[in-house]
Design a protein around this motif. Sequence first.
Motif, PDB file in Angstrom:
ATOM      1  N   PHE A 153       0.821  -1.206   0.000  1.00 47.02           N
ATOM      2  CA  PHE A 153       0.000   0.000   0.000  1.00 47.02           C
ATOM      3  C   PHE A 153       0.854   1.255   0.000  1.00 47.02           C
ATOM      4  CE2 PHE A 153      -3.003  -3.143   1.624  1.00 47.02           C
ATOM      5  CZ  PHE A 153      -3.990  -2.963   0.683  1.00 47.02           C
ATOM      6  N   SER A 154       2.003   1.183   0.658  1.00 49.11           N
ATOM      7  CA  SER A 154       2.892   2.342   0.612  1.00 49.11           C
ATOM      8  C   SER A 154       3.275   2.647  -0.822  1.00 49.11           C
ATOM      9  CB  SER A 154       4.151   2.071   1.434  1.00 49.11           C
ATOM     10  OG  SER A 154       3.795   1.799   2.757  1.00 49.11           O
TER      11      SER A 154
ATOM     12  N   ILE B 148       1.516   2.072  -3.491  1.00 48.71           N
ATOM     13  CA  ILE B 148       0.381   2.700  -4.184  1.00 48.71           C
ATOM     14  C   ILE B 148       0.339   4.183  -3.872  1.00 48.71           C
ATOM     15  CG2 ILE B 148      -2.143   2.816  -4.273  1.00 48.71           C
ATOM     16  CD1 ILE B 148      -2.219  -0.168  -3.810  1.00 48.71           C
ATOM     17  N   VAL B 149       0.516   4.496  -2.596  1.00 53.71           N
ATOM     18  CA  VAL B 149       0.432   5.892  -2.188  1.00 53.71           C
ATOM     19  C   VAL B 149       1.558   6.694  -2.828  1.00 53.71           C
ATOM     20  CG1 VAL B 149       0.558   7.448  -0.229  1.00 53.71           C
ATOM     21  CG2 VAL B 149      -0.750   5.350  -0.058  1.00 53.71           C
ATOM     22  N   GLU B 150       2.767   6.099  -2.848  1.00 54.50           N
ATOM     23  CA  GLU B 150       3.894   6.789  -3.476  1.00 54.50           C
ATOM     24  C   GLU B 150       3.595   7.090  -4.935  1.00 54.50           C
ATOM     25  OE1 GLU B 150       7.630   7.067  -2.551  1.00 54.50           O
ATOM     26  OE2 GLU B 150       6.643   7.509  -0.657  1.00 54.50           O
TER      27      GLU B 150
ATOM     28  N   ASN C 120       0.812   7.283  -6.315  1.00 54.88           N
ATOM     29  CA  ASN C 120      -0.276   8.256  -6.374  1.00 54.88           C
ATOM     30  C   ASN C 120       0.247   9.668  -6.389  1.00 54.88           C
ATOM     31  OD1 ASN C 120      -2.771   7.186  -6.495  1.00 54.88           O
ATOM     32  ND2 ASN C 120      -3.130   7.126  -4.315  1.00 54.88           N
ATOM     33  N   GLY C 121       0.973   9.980  -5.358  1.00 55.20           N
ATOM     34  CA  GLY C 121       1.206  11.379  -5.059  1.00 55.20           C
ATOM     35  C   GLY C 121       2.573  11.908  -5.421  1.00 55.20           C
TER      36      GLY C 121
END
Lengths: 774, 399
Positions: free
Chosen positions: A139-140, A142-144, A146-147
């Motif tokens: 999930f980390s 995915i967030v990376e 993402n943003g």
Amino acid sequence: MKPGFRRIPGRGRLRLGYGQVRAGRGRLRSGGGRFRLRRDSFARRVLDYLGVTWVVAMVAGLASRPSRPGQGLSPAKAEKPKVPRMKARRRLASRIFGRPDAAPKPDRRMGVVAIVIAVAFSLLVVRLYYLQVLDVHSFSAIVESNGLRLVQVSPPRGIIYARNSAVLAGDSVAEEVTVSRSTAATDPSVLVRLSALLGVPVSQMKSRLGSVLYSPYEPVPVDQNTSAADVVYLEEHASDFPGVSVAVKTVRQYPYGSTAAHVLGYVSPISDSELKAMQKQDPGQGYSASSQVGQAGIEGQYESYLRGMPGLERLEVNAQGNVVGTSTGTSPVMGDSVVLNLDLGLQQALESDLSGEIALLRKQGYPATSGSGVVMDPQTGAVLAMTSYPTYNPSVWVGGISEAEYQAITSESNGVPLLDRAIAGTYTPGSSFKLATATAALSDNLISPGYTYYDTGSFTIPGCSAGLCVYHNAAGEALGAIQLPLAISASDDSFFYNLGYMFWVNRGTYGDSPIQNMAQQYGFGALTGIDLPGEQAGQVDSPALRQALHKADPAAYPDPGWYPGDSVEMAFGQGMTLVSPIEMADAYSTFANGGTRYAPEIAAAIVSPEGKVVTRIAPKVMGHVNLPSSIRDPMLAGFEGAVTNPLGTAYGTFLGYPYSSLPIAGKTGTASEGHNLNASWFTGFGPVNNPQYVVSVVINKAGYGANGGAPVVRQIFQYLIGHPVQGVTIPSASQMRVPGSRTAGVPIHGPVTASSTFSGAHAYRRRSAGRTSG
Amino acid sequence: MTIADYAARFRPQGAGMTAAPVATGTRRGAVATDPLLVASALALAAVGVVAVYASTRQQLMLQGIDPHYLMKHQIEYAIVGTVVMAVMARIDYHLLENVSWIVYGLLLASLLATFVIGSQALGAVRWIQFGPVQVQPSAFGAVLLTVVIAAYCSRTSQIGGRQYLTWKDLGVILLVSLIPILLVIKQPDLGSGMVMLVVLLVMLVVGGLPNRYTVLLVIAGALAAFAAIKLGLLHHYQLQRLTSFVGSSKSSSAAYNAQQSKAAIGSGGLFGTGLFHGMQVNLAYLPEAQTDFIFSVIGEELGFIGAVVVLGLSGIVVWRMARIARAARDLLGKVLVAGCIALVGFSVFENAGMAVGIMPVAGIPLPFVSYGGSALVAFFLAVGIALSVRARTGRLPRV
């Protein structure tokens, strides 16, 4: 099944008789089972609670014959046969499973509700543990993704200086309008409004938005060098332009306009093939699809220095695709600067004199289609000025060249202004080539300096019976008994026809190509090694060349043979021989400095942004010509005579020239094709005793060399008398700072960012509305 | 029984049923209460205020608004909620039984009002404006329904001293409660409707619905839901949200929201990214961060620890209320509190379950934490009801 002790659920260990065993097959098989679940047993309670008891009872009741309630099920206890059908069934159910209608106990049920909630909460905790502790890494990522967007920040390009630190190609900060791809996709009307404002066609914007040339994470530039008025309008009407922002970018700037355009070259977006080549050649340089790359001239030659190192920036991009912040990365490093040998004043003088002369010639009725001039320091090979006519303003390349502009600088009708004729234009040298013939004749001892020839005005090839047998002097003069110096000064063709013929007749002694060999030593027909890309070598006429040309294109060159006439012609620079202006300047530099052939050098030094000299470009020796005074002196006397002797070809042109201030020598060259005079050359050098400057000018279709090239050379020497070329100065670090330079690609702050902010707020509001309908 | 008899069960039955507050042993005059319950609710509200700030400050700043704007509002709502809770705790819950028909009328009227206002505003409206105050009737739907159903259950027939619901009672209750529920679903506020249905079910069970009716009810409910889907009574996006947690279509916005929420929580790890450092939150990848997905904000910025603390506090609220329900002197009290338990418990499970991807996406608030005045006041009202029951109960059993 045998009778005996059995363990019956709910009733413990019992001894069963035969009948009981038979009747007891399957506890739930039928209502008639002898073994009922004890009402307060745990299993019974669970089934009861889930309603299973009731459903089974219903099914069992339906399966049995309702007209005889209880029969065969539990006849002994069917006490009330008169009850209505439904009631009978319900009673049956209670017979079998006890009383499901037992009054509910709210507290117990409350407990069950609490247990259900507790189980649900535990489920949440387990799920959280899975997401946050066991599976945290996926999930980390995915967030990376993402943003955080890794974006290359292009560095300011190194500056190109003239020898006196004048900036020829610098960086300036320009504003460009960018559009976010996501906004363009969701709200195409923005493009229409933007098109109306900027005048850029929507189709062009769309093709740019769809282009792979631009990073998918960055807004796509749709308009460069946006006018201040448009930028202000965009700021004030930000709400009409969601996703549109104005970015600041460093672009090339040319303070002196078209000055030295060909030498400087240009910068343009990298092409796919170039990108592949660059990445292969130099993977560390960080080329990407959006890189700009130097394409020609100094920009192309010193690309690896000028480019600098791109920085990497981690952009924080929000859900609307707007950059809301930057986090740590590497900052871009400005490229090294290049200091040229070019003297700005001399360059400007050469350009204006050449174009002025061409304008004059055209007024006189000459076509004067193109021209070129080179000024070199013969002692080092440094190129002090170099120009090609027609020229253009390299700023057309800034921010992407338009189709029309590109057509304009490449069309034949405009004279292909993009072509650098100084290094890539080749012209028949005419008499200028006598430099090689004379040197060859003297050094091969074909003639002695005192050799006398009787010029009758024409030369007839002895024993010639077919084709062109009689060669006339170009100006029709007949000078009588002449020796080499005067033959050079007056450019006496017959004298040189004779030399060519003598070489041909005595080819057993001097070989097939004595003049060609000497021409090669002077650098004719080969690349000079100048530090510019795209140099085109000339060619020296020879039997081998004829063969090669015939082989390559038999239609254009039907006869591969070599005849005495060819030897005669090549001796005075006609025939197939072609020379570029830089070759000519380099050859005369070699003669002027006493026989050392240097590679012409445009760049003098490479300087780091801190003002440190990275590389000082040293003179590069390419070859030697043996020029003892026995050879050089008579030839030098001839070159001097061309200017000073009343019989000299350029005497008239240099009448009134302040000879004592800067004594010069030179040679005209007039290439003719039939009666058409093609290239008009003059190459001069001075001071005669210690040459510091070689000036070579050629103008196409401009009459005699004395007419076309020589006046420009005279003006240049007169300029040099007043403005001698100074040494190279290295600019300091403070000079190198780009004014107001900011890294490219980052939206400027202040009101303009309101546009991106607005689109963010817009989406925010829209999503909020979505929530209320949920 | 005649219809009049059933109708009588909604009518006030006189003041004889009221009970005086039970004084605790230690302090004279002090009303028995549940400090742990109150403390947990207030702690959750405090967490909510911080979480609302964390999830809105970035977007507010981008809009050039005071980043504390929504947080300040949330604080005001929490204060109002606390006052409502305190007042409710003082009121005898038997009074609620007496005014249940007024409550019901208010609920129906306010829900219908939203439709009238909505039709005038040419769009769905969930709010009614009372001067400066906006009220969302559907947020109060569940807690008001609790009062109505509990009032009915308290007047049902008895078997062996225990009250139970006949199928006719069931029919009446369903008739009475499905009207507001359908109005809420039609609003459209599927999430609140779902909560009300669950509350109804739990109250029926605790109120004495025989098990077989419960089973029949669940089966009938499932059939009705199936029919509603088949007949197209639900909006397409509602279906999409309800099914998105199964992980079918990746492209739908509901699946995207659920994915972003899971990513936010997952990236929080054990201890979180730190308050105000959640990238998903700050970069607005998390949809409805301050309301529906506030649990994800907590999960991202405060990690597993923070999320479990919030669940734990919610668990304490449920536990303390369950304790009160079991000890309540009469069925009215039990059923009332059971409804409140169902409201809080299911809301937490649905909201957090949606955030972690095990429940369908339905926009309902996380009790005491999510931004929104009506919901916050409604949850405090539920706690107030439980406290009112507690105040009129003797010594609680040790649980």
